[in-house]
Design a protein around this motif. Structure first.
Motif, PDB file in Angstrom:
ATOM      1  N   VAL A 100      38.825  40.941  41.301  1.00  0.00           N
ATOM      2  CA  VAL A 100      37.449  41.435  41.260  1.00  0.00           C
ATOM      3  C   VAL A 100      37.429  42.953  41.188  1.00  0.00           C
ATOM      4  N   SER A 101      38.312  43.613  41.928  1.00  0.00           N
ATOM      5  CA  SER A 101      38.329  45.076  41.893  1.00  0.00           C
ATOM      6  C   SER A 101      38.752  45.587  40.520  1.00  0.00           C
ATOM      7  N   VAL A 150      35.679  45.180  38.255  1.00  0.00           N
ATOM      8  CA  VAL A 150      34.634  46.159  38.561  1.00  0.00           C
ATOM      9  C   VAL A 150      35.041  47.550  38.085  1.00  0.00           C
ATOM     10  N   LEU A 178      33.334  49.905  35.175  1.00  0.00           N
ATOM     11  CA  LEU A 178      32.922  51.285  35.424  1.00  0.00           C
ATOM     12  C   LEU A 178      33.636  52.258  34.484  1.00  0.00           C
TER      13      LEU A 178
END
Length: 74
Positions: free
Chosen positions: A30-31, A34, A38
């Protein structure tokens, strides 16, 4: 209960847990998603100031006496 049986119970519970990395594999996935999103947003602004150079040059040519003055409030 005293402290020694608590430690023994904790050690026994720790033996039955599975692979911690496999249980928490979603956190790095998930990181990465994300931070990748970004990064795409940040890179989409690359060169924004240079997209309309021809318009800025045409305006400067049409209004040569309206050059910005140095300092505050000019």
């Amino acid at each position: 209960m005293s402290f020694a049986p608590l430690i023994a119970l904790a050690a026994q519970q720790a033996e039955h847990s599975g692979n911690v990395m496999l249980e928490t594999i979603w956190y790095p996935i998930v990181s990465l998603i994300v931070f990748g999103a970004l990064a795409c947003v940040a890179l989409s602004y690359k060169g924004v100031s240079n997209r309309h150079v021809h318009k800025a040059a045409a305006y400067a040519k049409a209004h040569p006496d309206e050059a910005p003055q140095a300092g505050h409030g000019h």
